[in-house]
Design a protein around this motif. Structure first.
Motif, PDB file in Angstrom:
ATOM      1  N   GLY A 145      28.938  57.104  29.104  1.00  0.00           N
ATOM      2  CA  GLY A 145      30.153  56.321  28.917  1.00  0.00           C
ATOM      3  C   GLY A 145      30.991  56.261  30.178  1.00  0.00           C
ATOM      4  O   GLY A 145      31.644  55.247  30.466  1.00  0.00           O
ATOM      5  N   GLY A 146      30.972  57.323  30.941  1.00  0.00           N
ATOM      6  CA  GLY A 146      31.734  57.373  32.181  1.00  0.00           C
ATOM      7  C   GLY A 146      31.187  56.510  33.291  1.00  0.00           C
ATOM      8  O   GLY A 146      31.864  56.288  34.308  1.00  0.00           O
ATOM      9  N   ASP A 147      29.947  56.002  33.138  1.00  0.00           N
ATOM     10  CA  ASP A 147      29.383  55.112  34.156  1.00  0.00           C
ATOM     11  C   ASP A 147      29.960  53.698  34.071  1.00  0.00           C
ATOM     12  O   ASP A 147      29.778  52.893  34.986  1.00  0.00           O
ATOM     13  CB  ASP A 147      27.860  55.016  34.003  1.00  0.00           C
ATOM     14  N   LEU A 148      30.618  53.398  32.952  1.00  0.00           N
ATOM     15  CA  LEU A 148      31.104  52.035  32.717  1.00  0.00           C
ATOM     16  C   LEU A 148      32.445  51.821  33.407  1.00  0.00           C
ATOM     17  O   LEU A 148      33.367  52.621  33.267  1.00  0.00           O
ATOM     18  CB  LEU A 148      31.257  51.799  31.219  1.00  0.00           C
ATOM     19  N   ASN A 149      32.557  50.727  34.132  1.00  0.00           N
ATOM     20  CA  ASN A 149      33.811  50.412  34.819  1.00  0.00           C
ATOM     21  C   ASN A 149      34.012  48.903  34.881  1.00  0.00           C
ATOM     22  O   ASN A 149      33.157  48.132  34.472  1.00  0.00           O
ATOM     23  CB  ASN A 149      33.828  51.046  36.219  1.00  0.00           C
ATOM     24  N   ARG A 150      35.155  48.485  35.365  1.00  0.00           N
ATOM     25  CA  ARG A 150      35.510  47.071  35.542  1.00  0.00           C
ATOM     26  C   ARG A 150      35.349  46.272  34.235  1.00  0.00           C
ATOM     27  O   ARG A 150      34.616  45.282  34.184  1.00  0.00           O
ATOM     28  CB  ARG A 150      34.681  46.440  36.659  1.00  0.00           C
ATOM     29  N   PRO A 151      36.026  46.684  33.187  1.00  0.00           N
ATOM     30  CA  PRO A 151      35.838  46.030  31.890  1.00  0.00           C
ATOM     31  C   PRO A 151      36.393  44.614  31.843  1.00  0.00           C
ATOM     32  O   PRO A 151      37.356  44.279  32.540  1.00  0.00           O
ATOM     33  CB  PRO A 151      36.600  46.950  30.935  1.00  0.00           C
ATOM     34  N   VAL A 152      35.779  43.804  30.989  1.00  0.00           N
ATOM     35  CA  VAL A 152      36.254  42.454  30.671  1.00  0.00           C
ATOM     36  C   VAL A 152      36.165  42.302  29.154  1.00  0.00           C
ATOM     37  O   VAL A 152      35.135  42.640  28.557  1.00  0.00           O
ATOM     38  CB  VAL A 152      35.406  41.370  31.355  1.00  0.00           C
ATOM     39  N   VAL A 153      37.239  41.813  28.533  1.00  0.00           N
ATOM     40  CA  VAL A 153      37.295  41.633  27.091  1.00  0.00           C
ATOM     41  C   VAL A 153      37.522  40.157  26.782  1.00  0.00           C
ATOM     42  O   VAL A 153      38.478  39.557  27.277  1.00  0.00           O
ATOM     43  CB  VAL A 153      38.419  42.472  26.457  1.00  0.00           C
ATOM     44  N   ILE A 154      36.651  39.588  25.951  1.00  0.00           N
ATOM     45  CA  ILE A 154      36.770  38.188  25.539  1.00  0.00           C
ATOM     46  C   ILE A 154      37.060  38.157  24.042  1.00  0.00           C
ATOM     47  O   ILE A 154      36.172  38.416  23.229  1.00  0.00           O
ATOM     48  CB  ILE A 154      35.481  37.394  25.837  1.00  0.00           C
ATOM     49  N   ASN A 155      38.312  37.894  23.684  1.00  0.00           N
ATOM     50  CA  ASN A 155      38.703  37.714  22.291  1.00  0.00           C
ATOM     51  C   ASN A 155      38.749  36.204  22.027  1.00  0.00           C
ATOM     52  O   ASN A 155      39.717  35.530  22.374  1.00  0.00           O
ATOM     53  CB  ASN A 155      40.082  38.323  22.029  1.00  0.00           C
ATOM     54  N   TRP A 156      37.707  35.668  21.397  1.00  0.00           N
ATOM     55  CA  TRP A 156      37.555  34.224  21.334  1.00  0.00           C
ATOM     56  C   TRP A 156      38.660  33.523  20.555  1.00  0.00           C
ATOM     57  O   TRP A 156      39.028  32.388  20.872  1.00  0.00           O
ATOM     58  CB  TRP A 156      36.174  33.852  20.791  1.00  0.00           C
ATOM     59  N   ALA A 157      39.209  34.153  19.542  1.00  0.00           N
ATOM     60  CA  ALA A 157      40.294  33.500  18.795  1.00  0.00           C
ATOM     61  C   ALA A 157      41.552  33.349  19.642  1.00  0.00           C
ATOM     62  O   ALA A 157      42.440  32.568  19.306  1.00  0.00           O
ATOM     63  CB  ALA A 157      40.615  34.285  17.528  1.00  0.00           C
ATOM     64  N   LYS A 158      41.619  34.092  20.759  1.00  0.00           N
ATOM     65  CA  LYS A 158      42.798  34.062  21.619  1.00  0.00           C
ATOM     66  C   LYS A 158      42.549  33.319  22.935  1.00  0.00           C
ATOM     67  O   LYS A 158      43.399  33.367  23.832  1.00  0.00           O
ATOM     68  CB  LYS A 158      43.251  35.497  21.917  1.00  0.00           C
ATOM     69  N   ILE A 159      41.405  32.660  23.048  1.00  0.00           N
ATOM     70  CA  ILE A 159      41.086  31.943  24.280  1.00  0.00           C
ATOM     71  C   ILE A 159      41.696  30.545  24.211  1.00  0.00           C
ATOM     72  O   ILE A 159      41.401  29.775  23.293  1.00  0.00           O
ATOM     73  CB  ILE A 159      39.564  31.853  24.492  1.00  0.00           C
ATOM     74  N   PRO A 160      42.562  30.188  25.162  1.00  0.00           N
ATOM     75  CA  PRO A 160      43.169  28.855  25.140  1.00  0.00           C
ATOM     76  C   PRO A 160      42.114  27.752  25.136  1.00  0.00           C
ATOM     77  O   PRO A 160      41.044  27.896  25.732  1.00  0.00           O
ATOM     78  CB  PRO A 160      43.987  28.826  26.442  1.00  0.00           C
ATOM     79  N   HIS A 161      42.442  26.665  24.448  1.00  0.00           N
ATOM     80  CA  HIS A 161      41.594  25.476  24.342  1.00  0.00           C
ATOM     81  C   HIS A 161      40.314  25.718  23.543  1.00  0.00           C
ATOM     82  O   HIS A 161      39.456  24.843  23.484  1.00  0.00           O
ATOM     83  CB  HIS A 161      41.242  24.915  25.730  1.00  0.00           C
ATOM     84  N   SER A 162      40.187  26.909  22.938  1.00  0.00           N
ATOM     85  CA  SER A 162      39.049  27.199  22.055  1.00  0.00           C
ATOM     86  C   SER A 162      39.535  27.707  20.702  1.00  0.00           C
ATOM     87  O   SER A 162      39.229  27.153  19.667  1.00  0.00           O
ATOM     88  CB  SER A 162      38.111  28.227  22.684  1.00  0.00           C
ATOM     89  N   GLN A 163      40.291  28.829  20.741  1.00  0.00           N
ATOM     90  CA  GLN A 163      40.874  29.442  19.544  1.00  0.00           C
ATOM     91  C   GLN A 163      39.808  29.786  18.495  1.00  0.00           C
ATOM     92  O   GLN A 163      40.044  29.688  17.302  1.00  0.00           O
ATOM     93  CB  GLN A 163      41.952  28.537  18.945  1.00  0.00           C
ATOM     94  N   GLY A 164      38.661  30.202  18.967  1.00  0.00           N
ATOM     95  CA  GLY A 164      37.599  30.634  18.070  1.00  0.00           C
ATOM     96  C   GLY A 164      36.244  30.241  18.612  1.00  0.00           C
ATOM     97  O   GLY A 164      36.122  29.305  19.403  1.00  0.00           O
TER      98      GLY A 164
END
Length: 488
Positions: free
Chosen positions: A408-427
């Motif tokens: 778990g400690g090897d993981l870095n530089r995270p990116v989170v994509i919450n699709w319901a909150k993405i502008p011009h998509s909202q899901g």
């Protein structure tokens, strides 16, 4: 999605291409795969096409993020992508089945290079109370136990009244090989399930792992992960464009005669005589207008519901009441420690909120890679998305730690994509047979509303899940305006 019932609910004549009056100009709202496909088809038939796109890029939910990218969700949370050069995450569409001829045909015509995507690896894991269980062991031990049960039924005569003697003999022979059974019909384990000790250079013979019992296997709540690759949409061979899925929409856009107008925020959609009048703000904030004979609207329905438009009342209601699903992806950059555990591509099924780990399928044995540590949909995604971004990252990291202890400690530089909150998509997509959605809305939006036509994967039998649905829907809309054998 229940495609069969969707088809039954929709009268077949609505899939035809009605031959309308002559159309010379079309404005397309949205430069996702449906809009770009429709634009390409119509331009080839001599139509004057204008494509408006609110984002600063083409592709819609075909979205690849790379180092240097920035985005802000609808909650105002900004993220910067800090991946090393050459690394990327397909934040939306990420794989292409080999039988999706529409999207693959576009790749062929536009010379988009493809590579094999390893969608399933028997070296990956299923989370288990006794410790991570290799998919190969779960699959082969289960097959062995079930083969033993069926072979025992043959021996006891339980199937004598069901199968004739030649069939019983043939089945008994098949089960011996299929389940890797001993001569007495017993399943005592198999090297197919994995090796506790691999063969050596001289006298070290291989030794199979100890089998899991049938009750242990059936008690695993994640066992259904074995069926993942049996889905017709997930079967090998899967494909992906080299360097990121966004290569496809970028190639289509580059081939259009008139460039896509990006940064175009549509404010009004109006009828104008027998045609349409579209008002939008360009990237400088200035008001602009487009008039055309017809409009093809591919804007996601939650976004479209917020745009002033004089659609008919039933169409407005269908748009406003259609509810999209949610989906979340959490990715990290990491050294590829999973390759040290013999995993090259595929998915591990971890259960719980984070659902799966998806391993990269390119750039094998390189110093760094991008790992999709969590990918979920529906209720799990909705509850997960309500958490703070830091908590989402922590949960994804802990899921990887459970399957790959110490990493778990090897993981870095995270990116989170919450699709319901993405502008011009909202899901990410919608399920017409779930979430109180109505099949009548699916029917209605697959018909013209005066000068307006609607298209998108959400209006196909793929119900928003796959690029193929967008391509087919975009072509259908183009055919409805100008039949393919007509050139203006």
């Amino acid at each position: 999605m229940g495609g069969a019932s969707l088809a039954a609910a929709l009268p077949s004549h609505l899939f035809g291409a009605p031959r309308n009056e002559r159309v010379g100009s079309v404005v397309i709202l949205g430069a996702g795969m449906a809009g770009l496909t429709a634009a390409r088809e119509l331009e080839a038939r001599g139509i004057d096409v204008t494509v408006l796109e609110a984002r600063d890029r083409v592709g819609g939910r075909v979205w690849t993020v790379r180092g240097g990218d920035r985005f802000t969700d609808l909650d105002g949370h900004a993220q910067s992508v800090d991946f090393d050069p050459g690394l990327y995450l397909n934040a939306g569409a990420a794989r292409i089945p080999s039988h999706h001829d529409g999207i693959l045909g576009l790749c062929r015509d536009l010379h988009v290079p493809l590579e094999v995507l390893v969608n399933s690896s028997r070296s990956a894991f299923i989370a288990d109370s006794s410790g991570p269980l290799r998919l190969r062991q779960a699959a082969n031990d289960l097959r062995g136990h079930l083969s033993e049960l069926l072979e025992a039924a043959l021996r006891s005569g339980s199937l004598d009244q069901t199968l004739d003697l030649p069939t019983r003999k043939a089945l008994a022979t098949f089960l011996t090989g299929y389940g890797d059974l001993a001569t007495d019909g017993h399943y005592g384990g198999s090297a197919r399930s994995g090796l506790a000790r691999p063969p050596g250079a001289f006298d070290q013979a291989q030794q199979a792992v100890a089998p899991r019992s049938l009750d242990q296997l059936l008690a695993n709540p994640n066992l259904a992960g074995l069926l993942f690759e049996e889905n017709i949409l997930m079967q090998a061979t899967m494909l992906a464009p080299v360097g990121g899925m966004d290569a496809i929409p970028r190639a289509i856009a580059a081939a259009l005669r008139r460039p896509v107008i990006t940064g175009a925020q549509v404010a009004e959609i109006r009828r104008a005589g027998r045609g349409v009048h579209i008002r939008y703000r360009d990237r400088t904030g200035r008001a602009q207008t487009v008039t055309a004979d017809r409009a093809i609207i591919t804007v996601p329905l939650p976004v479209l519901a917020g745009i002033s438009a004089d659609f008919s009342a039933p169409v407005r209601r269908a748009i406003a009441t259609s509810r999209y699903e949610d989906s979340v992806k959490v990715a990290f950059q990491s050294r590829p420690f999973w390759e040290e555990q013999q995993i090259y591509g595929g998915l591990s099924f971890v259960g719980g909120e984070t659902s799966i780990i998806w391993y990269p399928s390119d750039r094998f044995q390189q110093p760094q890679a991008v790992l999709l540590a969590a990918y979920m949909a529906q209720d799990a995604a909705r509850s997960f998305a309500r958490r703070a971004l830091t908590e989402q990252v922590a949960l994804a990291r802990s899921a990887v730690e459970r399957i790959h202890p110490g990493h778990g400690g090897d993981l870095n530089r995270p990116v989170v994509i919450n699709w319901a909150k993405i502008p011009h998509s909202q899901g990410p997509w919608l399920e017409w047979e779930k979430d109180d959605n109505e099949l009548d809305s699916f029917r209605l939006l697959n018909q013209p509303d005066g000068p307006f036509l609607f298209a998108g994967s959400h209006l196909s039998q793929y119900s928003g899940h796959w690029q193929e649905g967008a391509v087919l829907s975009g072509r259908r809309a183009a055919d409805a305006l100008v039949p393919p054998d007509v050139h203006v």
